[in-house]
Motif scaffolding. Sequence first.
Motif, PDB file in Angstrom:
ATOM      1  N   ALA B  71      39.847   8.015  21.510  1.00  0.00           N
ATOM      2  CA  ALA B  71      38.665   7.836  22.244  1.00  0.00           C
ATOM      3  C   ALA B  71      38.385   6.404  22.773  1.00  0.00           C
ATOM      4  O   ALA B  71      37.486   5.823  23.527  1.00  0.00           O
ATOM      5  N   VAL B  72      38.183   5.813  21.407  1.00  0.00           N
ATOM      6  CA  VAL B  72      38.086   4.687  21.092  1.00  0.00           C
ATOM      7  C   VAL B  72      39.588   3.651  22.231  1.00  0.00           C
ATOM      8  O   VAL B  72      39.062   3.047  22.521  1.00  0.00           O
ATOM      9  N   ARG B  73      40.522   4.660  21.940  1.00  0.00           N
ATOM     10  CA  ARG B  73      41.819   3.474  22.219  1.00  0.00           C
ATOM     11  C   ARG B  73      41.012   3.403  23.785  1.00  0.00           C
ATOM     12  O   ARG B  73      41.384   2.884  25.119  1.00  0.00           O
ATOM     13  N   ASP B  74      41.192   4.684  24.425  1.00  0.00           N
ATOM     14  CA  ASP B  74      41.207   5.222  26.122  1.00  0.00           C
ATOM     15  C   ASP B  74      39.631   4.358  26.470  1.00  0.00           C
ATOM     16  O   ASP B  74      39.688   4.419  27.529  1.00  0.00           O
ATOM     17  N   GLY B  75      38.691   3.620  25.078  1.00  0.00           N
ATOM     18  CA  GLY B  75      37.838   2.765  26.161  1.00  0.00           C
ATOM     19  C   GLY B  75      36.433   3.805  26.833  1.00  0.00           C
ATOM     20  O   GLY B  75      35.438   3.318  27.118  1.00  0.00           O
ATOM     21  N   ARG B  76      36.765   4.947  25.917  1.00  0.00           N
ATOM     22  CA  ARG B  76      35.670   6.376  26.082  1.00  0.00           C
ATOM     23  C   ARG B  76      35.299   5.961  25.236  1.00  0.00           C
ATOM     24  O   ARG B  76      33.414   6.507  25.498  1.00  0.00           O
ATOM     25  N   ARG B  77      35.154   5.495  23.681  1.00  0.00           N
ATOM     26  CA  ARG B  77      33.860   5.043  23.142  1.00  0.00           C
ATOM     27  C   ARG B  77      33.922   3.816  22.449  1.00  0.00           C
ATOM     28  O   ARG B  77      35.200   3.201  22.374  1.00  0.00           O
ATOM     29  N   PRO B  78      33.144   2.848  22.538  1.00  0.00           N
ATOM     30  CA  PRO B  78      33.656   1.271  21.872  1.00  0.00           C
ATOM     31  C   PRO B  78      33.919   1.392  20.002  1.00  0.00           C
ATOM     32  O   PRO B  78      33.494   2.434  19.535  1.00  0.00           O
ATOM     33  N   PHE B  79      34.181   0.479  19.832  1.00  0.00           N
ATOM     34  CA  PHE B  79      34.517   0.473  18.494  1.00  0.00           C
ATOM     35  C   PHE B  79      34.176  -0.686  17.721  1.00  0.00           C
ATOM     36  O   PHE B  79      33.306  -1.847  18.279  1.00  0.00           O
ATOM     37  N   ASP B  80      32.611   0.408  17.248  1.00  0.00           N
ATOM     38  CA  ASP B  80      32.138  -0.432  16.620  1.00  0.00           C
ATOM     39  C   ASP B  80      31.980   0.120  14.931  1.00  0.00           C
ATOM     40  O   ASP B  80      32.707   0.556  14.987  1.00  0.00           O
ATOM     41  N   ARG B  81      31.045  -0.349  14.346  1.00  0.00           N
ATOM     42  CA  ARG B  81      30.448  -0.146  13.071  1.00  0.00           C
ATOM     43  C   ARG B  81      29.940   1.221  12.026  1.00  0.00           C
ATOM     44  O   ARG B  81      30.806   1.428  11.297  1.00  0.00           O
ATOM     45  N   ASP B  85      33.151   2.967  10.060  1.00  0.00           N
ATOM     46  CA  ASP B  85      32.239   3.517   9.083  1.00  0.00           C
ATOM     47  C   ASP B  85      33.003   4.508   8.525  1.00  0.00           C
ATOM     48  O   ASP B  85      33.537   5.297   7.242  1.00  0.00           O
ATOM     49  N   ARG B  86      32.820   5.535   9.635  1.00  0.00           N
ATOM     50  CA  ARG B  86      32.914   7.176   9.912  1.00  0.00           C
ATOM     51  C   ARG B  86      34.434   7.415   9.707  1.00  0.00           C
ATOM     52  O   ARG B  86      35.408   7.785   8.302  1.00  0.00           O
ATOM     53  N   LEU B  87      35.526   6.201   9.588  1.00  0.00           N
ATOM     54  CA  LEU B  87      37.295   6.544   9.940  1.00  0.00           C
ATOM     55  C   LEU B  87      37.512   6.184   8.387  1.00  0.00           C
ATOM     56  O   LEU B  87      38.421   7.216   7.419  1.00  0.00           O
ATOM     57  N   LEU B  88      36.673   5.084   7.879  1.00  0.00           N
ATOM     58  CA  LEU B  88      37.294   4.572   6.310  1.00  0.00           C
ATOM     59  C   LEU B  88      36.819   5.907   5.611  1.00  0.00           C
ATOM     60  O   LEU B  88      37.830   6.203   4.738  1.00  0.00           O
ATOM     61  N   GLU B  89      35.734   6.258   5.839  1.00  0.00           N
ATOM     62  CA  GLU B  89      35.087   7.661   5.118  1.00  0.00           C
ATOM     63  C   GLU B  89      36.306   9.130   4.858  1.00  0.00           C
ATOM     64  O   GLU B  89      36.756   9.438   4.038  1.00  0.00           O
ATOM     65  N   ALA B  90      36.619   9.043   6.050  1.00  0.00           N
ATOM     66  CA  ALA B  90      38.060   9.846   6.272  1.00  0.00           C
ATOM     67  C   ALA B  90      38.846   9.444   5.771  1.00  0.00           C
ATOM     68  O   ALA B  90      39.329  10.746   4.342  1.00  0.00           O
ATOM     69  N   MET B  91      39.370   7.619   5.671  1.00  0.00           N
ATOM     70  CA  MET B  91      40.679   7.744   5.346  1.00  0.00           C
ATOM     71  C   MET B  91      40.231   8.035   3.121  1.00  0.00           C
ATOM     72  O   MET B  91      40.994   8.222   2.697  1.00  0.00           O
ATOM     73  N   ASP B  92      39.200   7.434   3.067  1.00  0.00           N
ATOM     74  CA  ASP B  92      38.988   7.342   1.633  1.00  0.00           C
ATOM     75  C   ASP B  92      39.046   9.280   1.285  1.00  0.00           C
ATOM     76  O   ASP B  92      40.075   9.602   0.205  1.00  0.00           O
TER      77      ASP B  92
END
Lengths: 78, 791, 129
Positions: B71-81, B85-92
């Motif tokens: 969604a972020v890549r397609d511009g449906r959702r902005p890449f923001d803090r 945060d969520r992605l980093l948390e998920a990767m942890d």
Amino acid sequence: MALEFKKVTAVVSEQMTVEDAEILLDWLIKHPRGRINLSACTHLHAANLQVLMAARPRISAWPRHAPLAAWIKAALTP
Amino acid sequence: MNPLLDQFITEGRDILQTIGERLLQLEDTPDDSALMGELFRLVHTLKGNSGLFDLPEMTRVLHAAEDLMDAVRDGRRPFDRPVADRLLEAMDFVLALIDEIGDSAEAAPPNTARHANDALELANALRGLLAAAQATTPTATETEPAATPAPSPAPAAMPLEALPSRIQQELTQRLEAGEPLCWLTYEPEEECFFKGEDPFHQILQLGEPCWRRVSSREDWPPLAELDAYRCILRFEAILNTPAEALHEHFRYIPEQVRIIPLQPPAPTSASSSEPPPDAETTWSFNVVLEAQREILGLTDNPPWLSGRLRAVATTLEAAFASIGQVVERDALEQALHSADASHSSQPLLNWLDEQQRRGDTQLPTAASPPGAPAEDIAPPPEAQEPQEPIKFGRRAEDRLAGHTLKVDQAKVDRLMNLIGEMVVTKNALPYLANRAEEVFGTRELAREIKAQYGIINRIAEEMQDAIMQIRMMPVSFVLQRFPRLVRDTARKLGKEVRLVMEGESTEADKNIIEALADPLVHIVRNSLDHGLESPAERSAAGKPTEGRLTISARQESDRVVIEISDDGRGIDPDRIRRKAYERGLIGEPELERLTDQEAINLVFAAGFSTAEQVSDLSGRGVGMDVVRNAIACVNGAVELHSQLGQGTRLRLSLPLSMAVTNVMIIESAGQRFGVPMDRVAETVRVARNDIRTIKRRLTTVLRGRLVPLVTLNDLLALTIEQVPNDDDEFAVLVVRIGADHLGIIVDDCRETVDIILKPLGGVLAGLGGYAGSALLGDGSVLLVLNPRELL
Amino acid sequence: MKRILVIDDAATVRLYHRSILEELGFEVTEAVNGLEALERVAEGDFDLYLVDINMPKLDGYGFLRELRGKDMPQAPAIMVSTEAGANDQKLAFLSGANLYIVKPVRPERLASHVLTLLGMTPNGRGAPS
């Protein structure tokens, strides 16, 4: 509530939902010779179908809705 | 560990690291679409990898992360803090799972089901960000491919022959009339009811079938044990519906259905000497044929059409060959040629129709399931599963695991704590015996208590030993990462190094093994960085260009000994002396006096680093003192030997287990303290007259050796004199500090006891000089000293 | 010996496919993206392609279009995807794939398709030792 219990017969009206399966199962456990009247039934959730297949009760009336009846018959009378 | 899992873990860690870096970069440059694309692809790749294993929790989180990134890549959702945060948390979370899998040292990935809730929460949080952006996408549970690679419905052969002949005839007629009949098998997943699905509704929507069957995938249990909400239904039907329509109907649950287009039966192929194809072959043939039909049905006219058509022709020829049918090449070539010329698939479609109509085809309808008798109406489940053409590691190994019981570490830890308390409690019995005798004057009872104590003591020791065995693990657990580490590091440094590992199966307690990991890495890096020379330097010194690094492990009585040796340049004692002097670690007198070995040992001094320049490998002077302290924490010792020009050898000696500590109880200033027995060399009585003061330090001579003395009260900063016994003798505890001996004067030395040492907690945690505390049998608390830190 | 080109940016997936295909007795060559795959193709013919979709530099669709645009023998291609969407399948077919399968692929399933696409008869299929 799509189930109405009359002595040894459970009468199903219109749609049997997923929640009804538990009720139906309880009743069938308590009434091993219980019969089911499906004539008014237009659809039953697969969970109910599963209960019926496991219990194999006598069906006192098949659904009037033909496509449903055909499937239930196929399931209960292999 | 199997190589595939190994690869997965290695690649997973790499990918996660890159993801972490890219996320941080993206925070600075949120409009960098190339970066965004790469990030998406990384998450996607990792998700794909995780799907190869039974890791539903990991797959679930990664799938949600992938959707969010999409969604972020397609511009449906902005890449923001919040997204970062969520992605980093998920990767942890994913990294933690990967670490856990890496730690399990099992052939198959461990069950990570206990993280299911965390996974769900993380996935929901990720999807929450998505939902905020677009409310119209289908819900997660619907589109998510079954996180567990759901067992696909068995691709059974269609036992059409088993159907009543009336139906067979009818089917044949309808097929010959050109109806697109399909055989559908739908096995809803067990949890489908909880996802709000109604399989029966799905089935009813398909319209009236030519034939149908509803069965259960397992035998029905007695009614009282039936779980109404675990779906074990199987629906089968033959429908007059094109396969594409059926695929579309079941598009959200493709893994739960099997759709096989039927073809008209034909006389058995007499031309072929091939045996009839098995179920799996036939099924594959049908799938491939269906795909080619779909491709030929495409109406676009791209520049690569010709190649696409030729590929279809090749595929069709191969597919027919796979069921033992040799096609007429000329006809196929001709069809291909005219298709190519007319930019249309039609000639090939015609050829295919002709090929199938001619009935040369060995038909799926004629195939019996492998090994199943033809009259078998409902083939037993094992016959439905196609014979696996190949065995794949995972399954076979799963079966082998039967003899090993996997136990949650927490359960073993609990046992360990319980036996610890038991050991402590049993120590109360001798006190009780003494009280029986001294307070109540019943010597008989005291003796019996002591006898019982002896028995309980023995059993407790055996239990302790047995539990300890459970916790034992091989050194290979930490050594396995070294081949890669040595290879990569050596390459980075432009050195040639051969790593030799010995005794990897030597076992020690899990805590010990784990404590070894970091120091070992540091030692090995040091060796690669400073010890081993470059190939040029080596050949100049007359050595083989390839350096040799050996890590060996072995058990010596109750200790495990790890030796790391290299044949590098060794340590130059003079350089160490000079450096130590420059850094103010030693004064001028020591510069002269220190033996070579003593000089070499200076590398363990805090703040000492031999690196001429800071290297990116061993970092900024995190020196050998860190290694020594880490090893000392688990009651281990480090010895360093080095021969200039010949090499360096580090010897780590650690206890096999650290759960129970044997301490000697001493008294001083009216209090009792414990001292770990492995530090105590001996206890002696020294007469006041034998204590001399040399250079303002107390000393005495023991067996011809001068031993420095200190008083415990001094060490504890108590201004109380030590108390001698009636003969004016002091109790002296001789402890080992490294290679030296030191006498500590105490008031009295008492018995030794086994204790479970607990580190000091809370405010006391920072208190130096204590190894921890322990509960004694009489309920009192014993502070256990750490002589090394006290000094 | 039949030669198969496995194209995937994930080393784990390549290893997975390689282990299955080599056990069946095929010669496996790997490429980590579409561009590298085209280089391999330029070096020699393959009998089958196993193509991932999402890859850096040149993705699976792009690779197939390039491949099918070449004047050379056209071997079957299996597109291996993580998506089960009907659209992806159509896109794969449009680009020149001959089969579309969804990861994770069960080993026996993949083996079956590979054998079919290579025209190996049931005799040739027996369980390898």
